[in-house]
Design an enzyme around this catalytic site. Sequence first.
Site, PDB file in Angstrom:
ATOM      1  N   HIS A 144     -35.054 -47.284 -25.555  1.00  0.00           N
ATOM      2  CA  HIS A 144     -34.617 -47.067 -24.163  1.00  0.00           C
ATOM      3  C   HIS A 144     -35.780 -46.779 -23.233  1.00  0.00           C
ATOM      4  O   HIS A 144     -35.778 -47.188 -22.084  1.00  0.00           O
ATOM      5  CB  HIS A 144     -33.562 -45.955 -24.098  1.00  0.00           C
ATOM      6  N   ARG A 145     -36.836 -46.099 -23.741  1.00  0.00           N
ATOM      7  CA  ARG A 145     -37.939 -45.739 -22.862  1.00  0.00           C
ATOM      8  C   ARG A 145     -38.947 -46.876 -22.692  1.00  0.00           C
ATOM      9  O   ARG A 145     -39.658 -46.950 -21.692  1.00  0.00           O
ATOM     10  CB  ARG A 145     -38.625 -44.460 -23.372  1.00  0.00           C
ATOM     11  N   GLU A 181     -47.462 -42.230 -24.537  1.00  0.00           N
ATOM     12  CA  GLU A 181     -46.352 -41.546 -23.859  1.00  0.00           C
ATOM     13  C   GLU A 181     -46.801 -40.882 -22.554  1.00  0.00           C
ATOM     14  O   GLU A 181     -46.122 -40.013 -22.011  1.00  0.00           O
ATOM     15  CB  GLU A 181     -45.725 -40.506 -24.793  1.00  0.00           C
ATOM     16  N   HIS A 254     -43.570 -34.331 -27.670  1.00  0.00           N
ATOM     17  CA  HIS A 254     -44.706 -34.498 -26.756  1.00  0.00           C
ATOM     18  C   HIS A 254     -45.497 -33.189 -26.778  1.00  0.00           C
ATOM     19  O   HIS A 254     -44.899 -32.108 -26.951  1.00  0.00           O
ATOM     20  CB  HIS A 254     -44.250 -34.757 -25.313  1.00  0.00           C
ATOM     21  N   CYS A 375     -41.735 -31.904 -17.742  1.00  0.00           N
ATOM     22  CA  CYS A 375     -41.377 -33.299 -18.075  1.00  0.00           C
ATOM     23  C   CYS A 375     -40.965 -34.075 -16.842  1.00  0.00           C
ATOM     24  O   CYS A 375     -41.141 -35.289 -16.766  1.00  0.00           O
ATOM     25  CB  CYS A 375     -40.180 -33.352 -19.028  1.00  0.00           C
TER      26      CYS A 375
HETATM   27  O1  SUG Z   1     -38.568 -39.113 -24.348  1.00  0.00           O
HETATM   28  N1  SUG Z   1     -35.427 -37.687 -23.733  1.00  0.00           N
HETATM   29  C1  SUG Z   1     -36.806 -37.818 -23.388  1.00  0.00           C
HETATM   30  C2  SUG Z   1     -37.323 -36.499 -22.887  1.00  0.00           C
HETATM   31  C3  SUG Z   1     -38.696 -36.619 -22.334  1.00  0.00           C
HETATM   32  C4  SUG Z   1     -39.314 -35.296 -22.019  1.00  0.00           C
HETATM   33  N2  SUG Z   1     -40.609 -35.465 -21.466  1.00  0.00           N
HETATM   34  C5  SUG Z   1     -41.683 -34.733 -21.735  1.00  0.00           C
HETATM   35  N3  SUG Z   1     -41.744 -33.909 -22.746  1.00  0.00           N
HETATM   36  N4  SUG Z   1     -42.724 -34.900 -20.995  1.00  0.00           N
HETATM   37  C6  SUG Z   1     -37.648 -38.306 -24.568  1.00  0.00           C
HETATM   38  O2  SUG Z   1     -37.401 -37.865 -25.690  1.00  0.00           O
HETATM   39  C7  SUG Z   1     -33.210 -38.520 -24.339  1.00  0.00           C
HETATM   40  C8  SUG Z   1     -32.285 -39.591 -23.829  1.00  0.00           C
HETATM   41  C9  SUG Z   1     -30.966 -39.627 -24.536  1.00  0.00           C
HETATM   42  O3  SUG Z   1     -30.892 -39.161 -25.656  1.00  0.00           O
HETATM   43  O4  SUG Z   1     -29.995 -40.138 -23.945  1.00  0.00           O
HETATM   44  C10 SUG Z   1     -34.655 -38.791 -23.966  1.00  0.00           C
HETATM   45  O5  SUG Z   1     -35.077 -39.904 -23.881  1.00  0.00           O
END
Ligand code: SUG
Length: 451
Positions: A144-145, A181, A254, A375
């Site tokens: 997704h990311r 990331e 992270h 974040c």
């Molecule tokens: O990449 N959560 C993100 C959270 C990112 C946090 N960012 C930092 N630490 N800088 C991730 O894990 C969860 C989405 C979901 O489960 O629907 C998600 O992508």
Amino acid sequence: MSRVQDSTLDCVLNLDGLVGPSHNYGGLALGNIASSKHKGEVSSPRAAALQGLEKMWHLHQIGIPQGLLPPQQRPDLSLLHSAGFTGSTEQMLSAAYKQAPHLLEACYSASSMWAANSATVTASADSTDGKLHFTPANLISTLHRSREAIENGFFLQHCFNEPVLFTHHPPLPTQYEFSDEGAANHIRLSDPNGEGAINLLIYGREATEKQSGHYPARQSKLACESLIRRHQIHQNKSLLLQQHPEAIQHGAFHNDVVAVGQSNFLLLHEQTFSSQAQAIEQLKQLSESWNKPLVIFEVGSKDLSLDEAIASYLFNSQLVTKPSGDMVMIAPEDSRENPAANKICDRILAEDNPVSEITFLDLRQSMNNGGGPACLRLAVPITEKELDAVYPGILLDEALYQRLKQWVNQHYRDRLSADDLRDIHLAREIYAALEELSSILKIQHLYPFQR
Ligand code: SUG
């Protein structure tokens, strides 16, 4: 908008991710404990966006330059196309719901809200060519990311569009070896009274190393090395460090979940880096000549275990320097509610260090997906001249804040469940909201569907 302090070396523009109308709990991020824990729960996109906006507004009000990154186009139908779904939008959503619910969740994810993962940024004061450098993160560790990188690059180019001042690099190659990331694995420390700075680039694994534990290490060493090279970071201003493997296995997906630094203050857990004593020694040496000494606040495991650190998100606080020079720590409510973390907050305030104030904010909607105050923002160290060249439509003032609040209240659902994602009305509502957002921000071709 608020102006920067006299010493422009220490000025940071925070770009917060505006939470999108499809914010939901898909449980998509392996190694992110909050994301797994809240999988399948009903979310509130409206509350999430308003909580994020209140954070931005708070920072603006205390005199910190504040801007935003808009949500990305969701549902991401091109992902469904790539997976072989065809027909009308309605047909595609309905078929994906039945055949590949995981893909449907990925194509609706509002994860671009976590702007700390949008890019790595290098201050012009730290690069040998004197320019501010951007590399959008490829985010290849999660499906997704990985969809965010191209649009993040497009948007940053649009907003920092002065080639004499800004350099934009493409994302690193979309390969495991280059897994990146973004700023969540970067800390910039600097001397508030001088030119000294240290860019910590933190990786979880060697380029080709296979996953050894339960949870993946998302940042590769090669990615960090490549960023140092392409951003031309001065040799004496960068330090490459490895995350403590234990931290990753306890849910520090992270590094910004176990350490935060800004200006001459570094707050970190005892198990942040793999050779921590040596890392601290290196930091002391690199900052030896600073006019204002670097203050390192290391929290021992006996005072706050890694599990408590992850549960409270204390280290995901955001550190900001007010125009007066005072440092404020923006912490999540969860840190106040966790007795051990709250005790550390009291100690931070009582001891001799640059933090003079701690503000707790309710960011529960984002926190449930593993995203705390740090974040949600991309920190851009910036000079006054550079700030003047930023596209002004994304900089928060009272009019934009009020307009965005009204926009969220008008377009966002109060509740969203996994079942709602197949609803064509949801997709239409979101596109209408994004169309209006592009006119609020006065960016004509903000979204792919407008190009
Ligand atoms: O990449 N959560 C993100 C959270 C990112 C946090 N960012 C930092 N630490 N800088 C991730 O894990 C969860 C989405 C979901 O489960 O629907 C998600 O992508």
